[in-house]
Write a protein that holds these residues in place. Structure first.
Motif, PDB file in Angstrom:
ATOM      1  N   GLY A  15       0.819  -1.208   0.000  1.00 15.92           N
ATOM      2  CA  GLY A  15       0.000   0.000   0.000  1.00 15.92           C
ATOM      3  C   GLY A  15       0.854   1.259   0.000  1.00 15.92           C
ATOM      4  N   ASP A  16       0.187   2.400  -0.156  1.00 16.69           N
ATOM      5  CA  ASP A  16       0.888   3.679  -0.255  1.00 16.69           C
ATOM      6  C   ASP A  16       1.483   4.161   1.067  1.00 16.69           C
ATOM      7  OD1 ASP A  16       0.482   3.884  -2.945  1.00 16.69           O
ATOM      8  OD2 ASP A  16      -1.213   5.270  -2.798  1.00 16.69           O
ATOM      9  N   ASP A  17       1.005   3.680   2.198  1.00 19.37           N
ATOM     10  CA  ASP A  17       1.498   4.166   3.490  1.00 19.37           C
ATOM     11  C   ASP A  17       2.721   3.404   4.001  1.00 19.37           C
ATOM     12  OD1 ASP A  17      -0.366   6.176   3.692  1.00 19.37           O
ATOM     13  OD2 ASP A  17      -1.856   4.875   4.634  1.00 19.37           O
ATOM     14  N   VAL A  18       3.187   2.437   3.263  1.00 17.13           N
ATOM     15  CA  VAL A  18       4.340   1.644   3.671  1.00 17.13           C
ATOM     16  C   VAL A  18       5.617   2.464   3.487  1.00 17.13           C
ATOM     17  CG1 VAL A  18       5.667  -0.444   3.161  1.00 17.13           C
ATOM     18  CG2 VAL A  18       3.177  -0.498   3.074  1.00 17.13           C
ATOM     19  N   LEU A  19       6.534   2.352   4.456  1.00 16.09           N
ATOM     20  CA  LEU A  19       7.828   3.019   4.350  1.00 16.09           C
ATOM     21  C   LEU A  19       8.835   2.049   3.731  1.00 16.09           C
ATOM     22  CD1 LEU A  19       8.050   4.846   7.790  1.00 16.09           C
ATOM     23  CD2 LEU A  19       7.318   5.763   5.594  1.00 16.09           C
ATOM     24  N   ILE A  20       9.579   2.537   2.756  1.00 18.66           N
ATOM     25  CA  ILE A  20      10.580   1.695   2.093  1.00 18.66           C
ATOM     26  C   ILE A  20      11.950   2.334   2.253  1.00 18.66           C
ATOM     27  CG2 ILE A  20       8.966   0.672   0.468  1.00 18.66           C
ATOM     28  CD1 ILE A  20       9.951   2.645  -1.634  1.00 18.66           C
ATOM     29  N   VAL A  36      20.673   7.463  -4.251  1.00 24.51           N
ATOM     30  CA  VAL A  36      19.504   7.573  -3.361  1.00 24.51           C
ATOM     31  C   VAL A  36      19.957   7.924  -1.955  1.00 24.51           C
ATOM     32  CG1 VAL A  36      17.573   6.308  -2.359  1.00 24.51           C
ATOM     33  CG2 VAL A  36      18.157   5.975  -4.761  1.00 24.51           C
ATOM     34  N   ARG A  37      21.029   7.289  -1.476  1.00 18.94           N
ATOM     35  CA  ARG A  37      21.516   7.535  -0.120  1.00 18.94           C
ATOM     36  C   ARG A  37      21.973   8.976   0.051  1.00 18.94           C
ATOM     37  NH1 ARG A  37      25.176   3.268   0.782  1.00 18.94           N
ATOM     38  NH2 ARG A  37      23.389   2.023   1.360  1.00 18.94           N
ATOM     39  N   GLN A  38      22.533   9.556  -0.999  1.00 15.16           N
ATOM     40  CA  GLN A  38      22.992  10.941  -0.922  1.00 15.16           C
ATOM     41  C   GLN A  38      21.862  11.938  -1.155  1.00 15.16           C
ATOM     42  OE1 GLN A  38      26.155  11.077  -3.781  1.00 15.16           O
ATOM     43  NE2 GLN A  38      27.640  10.165  -2.387  1.00 15.16           N
ATOM     44  N   ARG A  39      20.658  11.443  -1.294  1.00 15.35           N
ATOM     45  CA  ARG A  39      19.440  12.266  -1.452  1.00 15.35           C
ATOM     46  C   ARG A  39      19.526  13.184  -2.666  1.00 15.35           C
ATOM     47  NH1 ARG A  39      18.634  14.184   4.779  1.00 15.35           N
ATOM     48  NH2 ARG A  39      19.168  12.202   5.698  1.00 15.35           N
ATOM     49  N   LYS A  40      19.991  12.651  -3.771  1.00 16.00           N
ATOM     50  CA  LYS A  40      20.123  13.447  -4.982  1.00 16.00           C
ATOM     51  C   LYS A  40      18.916  13.293  -5.903  1.00 16.00           C
ATOM     52  CE  LYS A  40      25.094  13.760  -5.049  1.00 16.00           C
ATOM     53  NZ  LYS A  40      26.328  13.545  -5.788  1.00 16.00           N
ATOM     54  N   LEU A  41      17.768  13.007  -5.343  1.00 13.86           N
ATOM     55  CA  LEU A  41      16.542  12.912  -6.113  1.00 13.86           C
ATOM     56  C   LEU A  41      15.725  14.169  -5.821  1.00 13.86           C
ATOM     57  CD1 LEU A  41      15.666   9.186  -5.336  1.00 13.86           C
ATOM     58  CD2 LEU A  41      16.919  10.096  -7.282  1.00 13.86           C
ATOM     59  N   PRO A  42      15.803  15.163  -6.696  1.00 12.89           N
ATOM     60  CA  PRO A  42      15.126  16.427  -6.414  1.00 12.89           C
ATOM     61  C   PRO A  42      13.615  16.255  -6.322  1.00 12.89           C
ATOM     62  CG  PRO A  42      15.965  16.384  -8.668  1.00 12.89           C
ATOM     63  CD  PRO A  42      16.459  15.149  -8.000  1.00 12.89           C
ATOM     64  N   VAL A  47      11.232  10.617   4.830  1.00 10.73           N
ATOM     65  CA  VAL A  47      10.367  10.937   5.962  1.00 10.73           C
ATOM     66  C   VAL A  47      11.235  11.524   7.069  1.00 10.73           C
ATOM     67  CG1 VAL A  47       8.810   9.977   7.691  1.00 10.73           C
ATOM     68  CG2 VAL A  47       8.776   9.089   5.356  1.00 10.73           C
ATOM     69  N   PRO A  48      10.914  12.716   7.560  1.00 10.52           N
ATOM     70  CA  PRO A  48      11.743  13.344   8.599  1.00 10.52           C
ATOM     71  C   PRO A  48      11.533  12.687   9.961  1.00 10.52           C
ATOM     72  CG  PRO A  48       9.853  14.719   8.093  1.00 10.52           C
ATOM     73  CD  PRO A  48       9.812  13.571   7.140  1.00 10.52           C
ATOM     74  N   GLY A  49      12.563  12.768  10.801  1.00 13.86           N
ATOM     75  CA  GLY A  49      12.460  12.308  12.172  1.00 13.86           C
ATOM     76  C   GLY A  49      12.817  10.853  12.397  1.00 13.86           C
ATOM     77  N   LEU A  50      13.222  10.149  11.361  1.00 10.86           N
ATOM     78  CA  LEU A  50      13.602   8.744  11.524  1.00 10.86           C
ATOM     79  C   LEU A  50      15.119   8.622  11.540  1.00 10.86           C
ATOM     80  CD1 LEU A  50      11.095   7.078   9.041  1.00 10.86           C
ATOM     81  CD2 LEU A  50      10.869   7.335  11.512  1.00 10.86           C
ATOM     82  N   TRP A  55      11.291   6.311   2.826  1.00 12.91           N
ATOM     83  CA  TRP A  55      10.382   7.083   2.004  1.00 12.91           C
ATOM     84  C   TRP A  55       9.016   6.427   2.036  1.00 12.91           C
ATOM     85  CZ3 TRP A  55      15.458   6.473   1.019  1.00 12.91           C
ATOM     86  CH2 TRP A  55      16.202   7.615   0.705  1.00 12.91           C
ATOM     87  N   ARG A  56       7.988   7.231   1.970  1.00 16.69           N
ATOM     88  CA  ARG A  56       6.623   6.710   1.898  1.00 16.69           C
ATOM     89  C   ARG A  56       6.385   6.256   0.465  1.00 16.69           C
ATOM     90  NH1 ARG A  56       2.116   9.155   0.654  1.00 16.69           N
ATOM     91  NH2 ARG A  56       0.207   8.153   1.305  1.00 16.69           N
TER      92      ARG A  56
END
Length: 100
Positions: A15-20, A36-42, A47-50, A55-56
């Motif tokens: 489902g859409d609410d699953v975190l991957i 992906v690890r370097q967050r280069k996907l503009p 998800v903040p705080g983890l 990502w959702r």
């Protein structure tokens, strides 16, 4: 480029609410794990705080459907032409002409 079809098939059923995680995002998008690890996907923020990058799945699906956003596209205007100088040592002919 190795495509992890098993992971993709497993994720499609969720489902859409699953975190991957990073590996799943990389498998779905085709980007490398390092990218992906370097967050280069503009436009796709984790998800903040983890304590780990997650990502959702619904956000990722929406991001993939929407394509690049207007602000994310690099300017494709032609570059201004710079004055082109010949490279290397000048020819003997140009040296003689410069003396005259």
């Amino acid at each position: 480029m190795n495509v992890d079809y098993e992971t993709i098939q497993k994720i499609q059923k969720l489902g859409d609410d699953v975190l991957i995680g990073v590996a799943e995002v990389a498998a779905l998008t085709g980007f490398s794990i390092l990218t992906v690890r370097q967050r280069k996907l503009p436009g796709l923020d984790p998800v903040p705080g983890l304590s780990r990058l997650r990502w959702r799945l619904g956000d990722l699906r929406q991001w993939m459907r929407s394509g690049p956003q207007v602000g994310e596209i690099r300017s494709q205007e032609p570059l201004q032409q710079k004055t082109i100088r010949p490279g290397g040592r000048p020819t003997k002919k140009s040296q003689v002409e410069a003396r005259k």
